[in-house]
Design a protein around this motif. Structure first.
Motif, PDB file in Angstrom:
ATOM      1  N   PHE A 159       0.817  -1.217   0.000  1.00 51.04           N
ATOM      2  CA  PHE A 159       0.000   0.000   0.000  1.00 51.04           C
ATOM      3  C   PHE A 159       0.849   1.266   0.000  1.00 51.04           C
ATOM      4  O   PHE A 159       0.368   2.340  -0.351  1.00 51.04           O
ATOM      5  N   GLY A 160       2.102   1.152   0.421  1.00 51.68           N
ATOM      6  CA  GLY A 160       2.947   2.336   0.458  1.00 51.68           C
ATOM      7  C   GLY A 160       4.338   1.985   0.933  1.00 51.68           C
ATOM      8  O   GLY A 160       4.679   0.815   1.140  1.00 51.68           O
ATOM      9  N   LEU A 172       4.888  -1.051   3.128  1.00 46.32           N
ATOM     10  CA  LEU A 172       3.752  -1.096   4.045  1.00 46.32           C
ATOM     11  C   LEU A 172       2.729  -2.107   3.540  1.00 46.32           C
ATOM     12  O   LEU A 172       2.226  -1.996   2.411  1.00 46.32           O
ATOM     13  N   LEU A 173       2.406  -3.073   4.389  1.00 49.55           N
ATOM     14  CA  LEU A 173       1.432  -4.110   4.081  1.00 49.55           C
ATOM     15  C   LEU A 173       0.250  -3.968   5.022  1.00 49.55           C
ATOM     16  O   LEU A 173       0.341  -3.290   6.047  1.00 49.55           O
ATOM     17  N   VAL A 174      -0.859  -4.620   4.689  1.00 52.27           N
ATOM     18  CA  VAL A 174      -2.068  -4.466   5.497  1.00 52.27           C
ATOM     19  C   VAL A 174      -2.330  -5.724   6.324  1.00 52.27           C
ATOM     20  O   VAL A 174      -2.175  -6.845   5.842  1.00 52.27           O
ATOM     21  N   PRO A 183     -11.644   2.647   1.717  1.00 57.99           N
ATOM     22  CA  PRO A 183     -10.390   1.981   1.369  1.00 57.99           C
ATOM     23  C   PRO A 183      -9.293   2.252   2.400  1.00 57.99           C
ATOM     24  O   PRO A 183      -9.347   3.256   3.120  1.00 57.99           O
ATOM     25  N   VAL A 184      -8.291   1.365   2.426  1.00 57.65           N
ATOM     26  CA  VAL A 184      -7.152   1.559   3.317  1.00 57.65           C
ATOM     27  C   VAL A 184      -6.312   2.720   2.800  1.00 57.65           C
ATOM     28  O   VAL A 184      -6.004   2.803   1.608  1.00 57.65           O
ATOM     29  N   LEU A 185      -5.960   3.641   3.697  1.00 56.74           N
ATOM     30  CA  LEU A 185      -5.178   4.820   3.319  1.00 56.74           C
ATOM     31  C   LEU A 185      -3.899   4.893   4.148  1.00 56.74           C
ATOM     32  O   LEU A 185      -3.793   4.285   5.223  1.00 56.74           O
ATOM     33  N   MET A 186      -2.940   5.654   3.639  1.00 54.17           N
ATOM     34  CA  MET A 186      -1.690   5.864   4.365  1.00 54.17           C
ATOM     35  C   MET A 186      -1.993   6.451   5.742  1.00 54.17           C
ATOM     36  O   MET A 186      -2.822   7.348   5.875  1.00 54.17           O
ATOM     37  N   GLY A 187      -1.324   5.916   6.749  1.00 52.61           N
ATOM     38  CA  GLY A 187      -1.543   6.377   8.104  1.00 52.61           C
ATOM     39  C   GLY A 187      -2.499   5.521   8.900  1.00 52.61           C
ATOM     40  O   GLY A 187      -2.609   5.682  10.124  1.00 52.61           O
ATOM     41  N   ASP A 188      -3.222   4.600   8.240  1.00 51.44           N
ATOM     42  CA  ASP A 188      -4.144   3.718   8.955  1.00 51.44           C
ATOM     43  C   ASP A 188      -3.367   2.762   9.862  1.00 51.44           C
ATOM     44  O   ASP A 188      -2.271   2.303   9.511  1.00 51.44           O
ATOM     45  N   ASP A 189      -3.961   2.450  10.994  1.00 51.14           N
ATOM     46  CA  ASP A 189      -3.295   1.585  11.981  1.00 51.14           C
ATOM     47  C   ASP A 189      -3.128   0.147  11.501  1.00 51.14           C
ATOM     48  O   ASP A 189      -2.346  -0.604  12.077  1.00 51.14           O
TER      49      ASP A 189
END
Length: 229
Positions: A159-160, A172-174, A183-189
């Motif tokens: 994701f980033g 960065l993985l989810v 949607p999943v965004l940058m900065g999400d826990d």
């Protein structure tokens, strides 16, 4: 006959310290995304007459002032000119697919952007490793994550990317179990750095990742050989 040196004239050279200083000069200070479709060109030893293109993910400014194109390659976000492997690829240059121009130096507008951004975000150095920058992945990069030998590998979307003060860049993985909003965004826990949980992380372009998902026989065979090494 040689002249003996006095104890004061002898110098002790700490090679490890010198190596660390050289590595520090190559440390990434700032990233900027590539949004105009510029590519890295590379050549394979098995097919020397053919040039292959791969979209650039970003450009990076190093401490020594050098600016490098960056692509997700094997196990890291890698400077293009570091690709010098007969089997996997040898860097040739950059390409603008719209004009078909091939060039070997970063575009001036990226040099300007990185240098001015680095001057604006001039962080003070501390003894601790801190987060400097986060960059979304806009190419559909995927990561093949492997842990212990007994656990199955996982194919996860990137994701980033995070740039840290020591120059390291992490994908960065989810964590699907921690997603609270889409949607999943940058900065999400729910996002985590890949190497914080996985022993090995290999990166693939979207096209290859889709072939793996579709269980393409040739792709899976190549993947099995890569993992076995």
């Amino acid at each position: 006959m040689g002249i003996p040196l006095s104890p004061r004239s002898a110098q002790v050279i700490d090679l490890e310290t010198m190596r660390q200083r050289q590595l520090a000069k190559r440390r990434l200070l700032r990233l900027c995304p590539e949004l105009d479709g510029l590519e890295m060109l590379y050549r394979l030893a098995s097919d020397p007459d053919t040039l292959y293109g791969m979209p650039l993910l970003a450009w990076g400014l190093r401490e020594d002032g050098e600016i490098v194109g960056l692509v997700p390659w094997m196990e890291a976000l890698t400077p293009c000119h570091a690709l010098d492997d007969p089997e996997h690829g040898h860097f040739v240059g950059y390409r603008d697919p719209e004009t078909e121009e091939i060039f070997h130096s970063p575009p001036e507008h990226k040099v300007f952007e990185l240098e001015h951004a680095a001057a604006y975000f001039d962080y003070e150095e501390t003894g601790e490793t801190t987060l400097i920058q986060q960059l979304p992945d806009n190419q559909g990069t995927h990561a093949l994550c492997m842990d212990d030998d007994d656990n199955p590998w996982q194919l996860k979307q990137v994701f980033g990317w995070r740039l840290y003060s020591n120059g390291e860049v992490e994908a960065l993985l989810v964590d699907e179990n921690r997603v609270t909003a889409t949607p999943v965004l940058m900065g999400d826990d729910c996002l985590y750095p890949g190497h914080s949980r996985h022993r090995v992380v290999y990166f693939f372009q979207r096209v290859i990742a889709n072939r793996i998902k579709e269980e393409d026989p040739a792709t899976l065979e190549a993947l099995a050989l890569m993992v076995a090494k």
